[in-house]
Scaffold this motif. Structure first.
Motif, PDB file in Angstrom:
ATOM      1  N   ARG A 134       0.796  -1.315   0.045  1.00 59.09           N
ATOM      2  CA  ARG A 134      -0.129  -0.088   0.045  1.00 59.09           C
ATOM      3  C   ARG A 134       0.997   1.143   0.001  1.00 59.09           C
ATOM      4  NH1 ARG A 134      -5.176   0.423   1.068  1.00 59.09           N
ATOM      5  NH2 ARG A 134      -5.419  -1.398   2.142  1.00 59.09           N
ATOM      6  N   PHE A 135       1.964   1.265   0.692  1.00 61.09           N
ATOM      7  CA  PHE A 135       2.798   2.475   0.961  1.00 61.09           C
ATOM      8  C   PHE A 135       3.543   2.714  -0.343  1.00 61.09           C
ATOM      9  CE2 PHE A 135       6.437   5.067   2.091  1.00 61.09           C
ATOM     10  CZ  PHE A 135       5.735   6.358   2.731  1.00 61.09           C
ATOM     11  N   GLN A 143       1.019   4.124  -2.610  1.00 59.17           N
ATOM     12  CA  GLN A 143       0.689   5.445  -2.461  1.00 59.17           C
ATOM     13  C   GLN A 143       1.799   6.491  -2.889  1.00 59.17           C
ATOM     14  OE1 GLN A 143      -0.016   5.298   1.926  1.00 59.17           O
ATOM     15  NE2 GLN A 143      -2.228   5.583   1.229  1.00 59.17           N
ATOM     16  N   HIS A 196      -2.530  12.130   0.150  1.00 56.43           N
ATOM     17  CA  HIS A 196      -3.490  11.344   0.569  1.00 56.43           C
ATOM     18  C   HIS A 196      -4.131  11.847   1.786  1.00 56.43           C
ATOM     19  CE1 HIS A 196      -0.679   8.822  -2.286  1.00 56.43           C
ATOM     20  NE2 HIS A 196      -1.830   8.199  -2.348  1.00 56.43           N
ATOM     21  N   GLU A 245      -4.749   9.764   4.252  1.00 51.19           N
ATOM     22  CA  GLU A 245      -4.030   8.940   5.424  1.00 51.19           C
ATOM     23  C   GLU A 245      -3.184   8.172   4.484  1.00 51.19           C
ATOM     24  OE1 GLU A 245      -6.855   6.321   7.245  1.00 51.19           O
ATOM     25  OE2 GLU A 245      -8.069   7.790   8.226  1.00 51.19           O
ATOM     26  N   THR A 246      -1.841   8.325   5.054  1.00 57.28           N
ATOM     27  CA  THR A 246      -0.741   7.337   4.465  1.00 57.28           C
ATOM     28  C   THR A 246      -0.303   6.273   5.471  1.00 57.28           C
ATOM     29  OG1 THR A 246       0.735   8.847   5.403  1.00 57.28           O
ATOM     30  CG2 THR A 246       0.359   9.352   3.288  1.00 57.28           C
ATOM     31  N   GLU A 247       0.022   5.250   4.824  1.00 60.98           N
ATOM     32  CA  GLU A 247       0.145   4.005   5.585  1.00 60.98           C
ATOM     33  C   GLU A 247       1.514   3.249   5.418  1.00 60.98           C
ATOM     34  OE1 GLU A 247      -3.204   1.103   5.795  1.00 60.98           O
ATOM     35  OE2 GLU A 247      -4.213   2.436   4.569  1.00 60.98           O
ATOM     36  N   PRO A 280       3.256  -1.150   8.004  1.00 57.99           N
ATOM     37  CA  PRO A 280       2.060  -2.340   7.786  1.00 57.99           C
ATOM     38  C   PRO A 280       1.432  -2.525   9.129  1.00 57.99           C
ATOM     39  CG  PRO A 280       4.236  -3.464   7.832  1.00 57.99           C
ATOM     40  CD  PRO A 280       4.442  -2.160   7.630  1.00 57.99           C
ATOM     41  N   PRO A 281       0.118  -2.659   9.328  1.00 56.41           N
ATOM     42  CA  PRO A 281      -0.712  -3.043  10.494  1.00 56.41           C
ATOM     43  C   PRO A 281      -0.217  -4.386  11.036  1.00 56.41           C
ATOM     44  CG  PRO A 281      -1.956  -3.656   8.595  1.00 56.41           C
ATOM     45  CD  PRO A 281      -0.959  -2.766   8.095  1.00 56.41           C
ATOM     46  N   ARG A 303      -3.703  -7.010   7.158  1.00 57.14           N
ATOM     47  CA  ARG A 303      -2.341  -7.067   6.631  1.00 57.14           C
ATOM     48  C   ARG A 303      -2.261  -7.495   5.250  1.00 57.14           C
ATOM     49  NH1 ARG A 303       2.602  -7.310   9.536  1.00 57.14           N
ATOM     50  NH2 ARG A 303       4.320  -7.461   8.025  1.00 57.14           N
ATOM     51  N   TRP A 337      -2.814  -4.568   3.093  1.00 56.91           N
ATOM     52  CA  TRP A 337      -1.960  -3.625   2.904  1.00 56.91           C
ATOM     53  C   TRP A 337      -0.722  -4.094   2.010  1.00 56.91           C
ATOM     54  CZ3 TRP A 337       3.317  -3.310   3.632  1.00 56.91           C
ATOM     55  CH2 TRP A 337       3.893  -2.017   3.826  1.00 56.91           C
ATOM     56  N   PRO A 348       8.665  -0.692   6.284  1.00 63.00           N
ATOM     57  CA  PRO A 348       7.491  -1.885   5.534  1.00 63.00           C
ATOM     58  C   PRO A 348       8.214  -2.636   4.267  1.00 63.00           C
ATOM     59  CG  PRO A 348       7.489   0.612   4.981  1.00 63.00           C
ATOM     60  CD  PRO A 348       8.426   0.272   6.003  1.00 63.00           C
TER      61      PRO A 348
END
Length: 871
Positions: A69-70, A73, A265, A267-269, A272-273, A462, A465, A543
């Motif tokens: 995801r990051f 992004q 964005h 929300e940036t991530e 990782p969760p 997870r 992500w 990440p």
């Protein structure tokens, strides 16, 4: 000074992706081909062709879909940044004006990932997203950007009249310009200046600021009437909203970024969760609870081993039920719904679980269709070999087949694209992403402390992500469903126990020992020692790139992992027993698994009444007759029970065997159409007098013989229904022993998994591919001296045969290298750099720099030759 250097001696910035790839070392090129295996099939002839292939739409889409995801992004932010963009500009879009320490720490790794996969090229001062990726990720009315941003001022005013643009400039308090381009640039400069923009918005009516707040995070488009309200007119007059079509306005990208504080964005991530441990009350799957908060690893292993034994027993029972020929194959392929229900009842499980066991046996190559005209499912010859192996080895084979299978049992009962029901063992169940998701879920479980089960929701978060969905987010996407099915199936199979990964499951996965609590699990390190500072991989805890450990590709490595899992599981499985406990109520209790010879005989002699930790068998007249039909005598049965019972043979059971044996074979049935003969004519009289025998249409031929219109099989069943125990007879008058013949298919191989795109190349192929690409690039880019007009890039040199021969002979004397065009016997043309050694008999022997070996070429296949330039 080289053309590839700046005046100060530093390397010049690459002007294209091909030049950027040319500056890479071999390890970096191999990493690119490993991350994007579609680029190596077939091997590109040179780096220009590699760059072209890396920019095709299909390849770029596949690469974007494999980003985390990051990283995705970051690519989306580059798509809305300038082209080229500096690293600081990208950092501002990701972290905003206020900054974000987590984003700043993770961004170098994300940029390094994009650069490694050839989605981004250029130095830190000129980062460029490949054109195809920019087209895919840039905002447009047809394809909104995930950032929610709209077009730039320059793009939105492209079709606007010059007079209207000057009106916007004047209303914004700017000096008029000479042309529309400079006017749009003035507006852009205003909207990107934080102080002047804040002052302008401070003059806006409250209603106007409310409109902007509704559009700022997207979608950036809105509707207006022909006569907009005053607050909307205020925005339109100053270019804070720009018309795109009649009745439609858009918020310019620069205005939105100002209102967002510079963030691309919402929300940036960057991180990782984490995968969280499950709560005390874990979710329940088909096999029961799949989660407890944390338990003893020994308890987890024991629970998983018990379930592994149940899995083996279930598969054996399924194949035994189909031993004499299983259900028919549907015309479209697969099991019918009725047959699946019947199988579920026989296994005492639900239909989805029955579909899982059927598909597992099929994936392991233990059952298949027999290929006959009346096609049916049956066990394969591999099943007989599998049954003779130790229990732990049999489990490892089943678990390995499940881990690698692309067939997905969870889809059974659903609908395909043509709205047809998906049947077990039928077509349409392959999902190429299934092995990757299964392995990744187990890798996440392996990263938890031993004995800890995960919260399924955190596992799904997870996975999302690591592989974010492109397009609208759907809660029930395929990867999420595969992850849920993996947790349930792993519990059914005994890979996990109480939701936690077992030690033998960890060995099957090839995962390392669990790390101490507090680390960040599942984050593979990415080598980045040869990248610039902003492109290096982040340290441990950063990440990952969203890639999944693929598991051992070498068959020997997979076999070693299965063997290791079997070694760990073997001590946990119960030892097979050689005895049962006979009881006076005509039952036998097996307190554990039985040795195979004992189990096989007992299955014929008795019926299974209940299963579980102990199996209960019941002896009935029909079951004893079944054993006598299989060729056993009463004395054989008495001896067998006495030898394998820890308790004395009960008198009722001995009486039952003797009574059935005394009557067994007293009547003889043969083919007339069918006949019955018996030495006791009173028995035949009794049969004739019985009204229930009317359907058999019997008549007396002799005092000891009756003839029937029914066939022998129907006559046997009819007399048994009347309470007799007839035996079948051959044409010679001998008793026919009717053992249950096992039906087997011809040799069948297990179904091959359907790969998700080209396979990842191994080290040998990568080395050869990089070498071939380098050699081809050397041949295509080497500086040349050619008489006359030099050929265009990519074209072969053209010289007459006489010129070719003279040039080659001269090169032999001088030792110089030459550039040649060559056409092989298949008609494939290539460019090569050679150093001629000898010319004779119409052939030239030379050291081929392209292939790095000495080769011989027919002169008539050389299209032309040119000398290399001195530099």
């Amino acid at each position: 000074m080289s053309s590839d250097e700046k005046p100060d001696g530093r390397p010049a910035a690459p002007r294209s992706l091909a030049e950027a790839l040319r500056a890479r070392d071999d390890a970096s090129l191999a990493a690119l081909l490993r991350a994007r295996p579609d680029l190596v099939t077939p091997v590109p002839t040179d780096l220009t062709q590699l760059a072209t292939r890396a920019g095709t739409r299909a390849s770029v889409v596949r690469a974007l879909e494999r980003l985390d995801r990051f990283a995705l992004q970051t690519a989306e932010a580059l798509a809305v940044a300038g082209d080229p963009a500096s690293y600081d500009e990208l950092l501002g879009l990701m972290a905003g004006d206020d900054g974000d320490a987590a984003v700043a720490a993770a961004l170098p790794h994300a940029v390094g990932t994009l650069r490694e996969q050839a989605l981004v090229w250029g130095g830190d001062d000129r980062l460029r997203l490949v054109r195809t990726a920019r087209e895919l990720l840039s905002p447009s009315p047809q394809h909104p950007s995930p950032t929610g941003l709209g077009p730039t001022v320059q793009e939105a005013t492209a079709g606007m009249s010059p007079g209207r643009i000057q009106e916007l400039v004047a209303a914004a308090g700017l000096a008029s310009t000479h042309d529309a381009v400079s006017a749009a640039a003035a507006l852009t400069a205003l909207f990107t200046d934080r102080e002047r923009m804040a002052k302008l918005l401070g003059q806006a009516p409250a209603e106007a600021r409310e409109v902007l707040s509704r559009l700022v995070w997207g979608p950036p488009y809105g509707q207006v009437t022909a006569d907009p309200a005053a607050h909307l007119r205020w925005l339109l007059d100053r270019g804070l909203l720009l018309p795109t079509a009649p009745g439609t306005v858009v918020l310019p990208r620069e205005v939105a970024l100002h209102l967002r504080g510079g963030r691309a964005h919402r929300e940036t991530e960057p991180v990782p969760p984490p995968v969280e441990p499950a709560g005390p009350a874990g979710p329940a799957g088909p096999a029961g609870p799949t989660g407890t908060q944390q338990g003893s690893p020994q308890v987890v292993d024991a629970t998983a081993a018990g379930q592994a034994y149940t899995a083996l027993a279930t598969v054996e029972e399924l194949l035994k039920d189909w031993d004499e020929g299983g259900p028919a194959v549907l015309r479209a392929g697969g099991l019918s719904v009725r047959d699946l229900k019947r199988t579920a009842v026989a296994l005492d499980v639900s239909e989805p679980v029955a579909a899982f066991w059927v598909e597992l046996a099929y994936a392991a190559g233990l059952l298949a269709s027999d290929g006959e005209a009346d096609e049916r499912y049956a066990a394969t010859p591999a099943h007989d070999e599998w049954r003779e192996r130790p229990a732990a080895d049999r489990w490892a084979e089943l678990a390995g087949a499940w881990l690698a299978a692309t067939r997905t049992a969870g889809l059974v009962g659903g609908r395909d694209a043509k709205d047809r029901t998906l049947a077990a063992l039928g077509p349409g169940l392959d999902r190429s992403v299934a092995p990757e998701v299964r392995r990744r879920v187990l890798v996440l479980l392996a990263a938890l402390p031993a004995g800890t089960s995960p919260d399924p929701d955190s596992v799904l978060a997870r996975l999302r992500w690591e592989r974010p969905l492109r397009g609208p987010q759907q809660e029930d996407d395929l990867r999420s469903r595969l992850a849920r099915w993996t947790l349930q199936e792993a519990e059914l199979l005994g890979v996990t126990g109480r939701g936690a990964l077992s030690s033998h499951g960890r060995a099957l996965l090839g995962a390392p020992e669990p790390q101490a609590a507090g680390g960040t699990p599942g984050i593979p390190d990415t080598p980045g020692d040869k990248l610039p500072v902003h492109h290096r991989a982040a340290p441990a805890g950063a990440p990952a790139a969203g890639t999944v450990p693929p598991g051992p590709a070498d068959p020997q490595a997979r076999a070693a992992a299965r063997a290791a899992a079997a070694r760990l599981l073997a001590p946990l499985l119960p030892e097979p027993l050689d005895h049962v406990l006979l009881q006076a109520d005509l039952t036998a209790v097996a307190p554990g698994p039985l040795q195979r010879p004992l189990a096989d005989v007992l299955d014929v002699l008795a019926d299974v009444e209940s299963k579980g930790g102990a199996t209960v068998y019941r002896f009935t007249p029909a079951s004893v007759r079944r054993a006598l039909d299989a060729g056993r005598s009463a004395s054989d049965l008495h001896a067998f029970l006495a030898a394998h019972s820890r308790t004395p043979v009960p008198q009722p059971l001995a009486y039952l065997i003797d009574d059935v044996a005394r009557r067994h074979g007293h009547l003889r049935v043969g083919a007339a159409s069918a006949y019955v003969r018996c030495d006791d004519d009173a028995v035949l009289n009794e049969i004739l007098a019985d009204k229930r025998s009317a359907a058999l249409r019997l008549r007396r031929l002799a005092p000891t013989v009756l003839a029937a219109q029914a066939d022998p099989a129907a006559l046997l069943e009819g007399l048994r229904a009347l309470g007799y125990a007839p035996a079948a007879e051959s044409a010679e008058g001998d008793v026919v022993i009717t053992r249950a013949d096992a039906r087997r298919t011809p040799p069948r191989t297990p179904p091959e998994p359907v790969p998700e795109g080209p396979p990842v190349p191994d080290a040998t192929l990568l080395t050869a591919a990089v070498r071939a690409i380098r050699a081809g690039d050397l041949a295509s880019t080497a500086p040349r001296r050619t008489p006359g007009t030099p050929p265009a890039p990519g074209e072969l040199p053209r010289t007459s045969p006489a010129e070719t021969l003279a040039t080659v002979q001269a090169a032999v004397l001088t030792g110089e290298a030459l550039w040649i065009g060559y056409v092989n016997a298949d008609g494939a043309a290539s460019q090569r750099v050679i150093a001629p050694v000898r010319v004779e008999g119409g052939f030239v022997t030379a050291y081929d720099h392209t292939a790095d070996e000495v080769r011989t070429y027919p002169l008539h296949r050389i299209t032309g030759v040119a000398e290399l330039a001195d530099d």
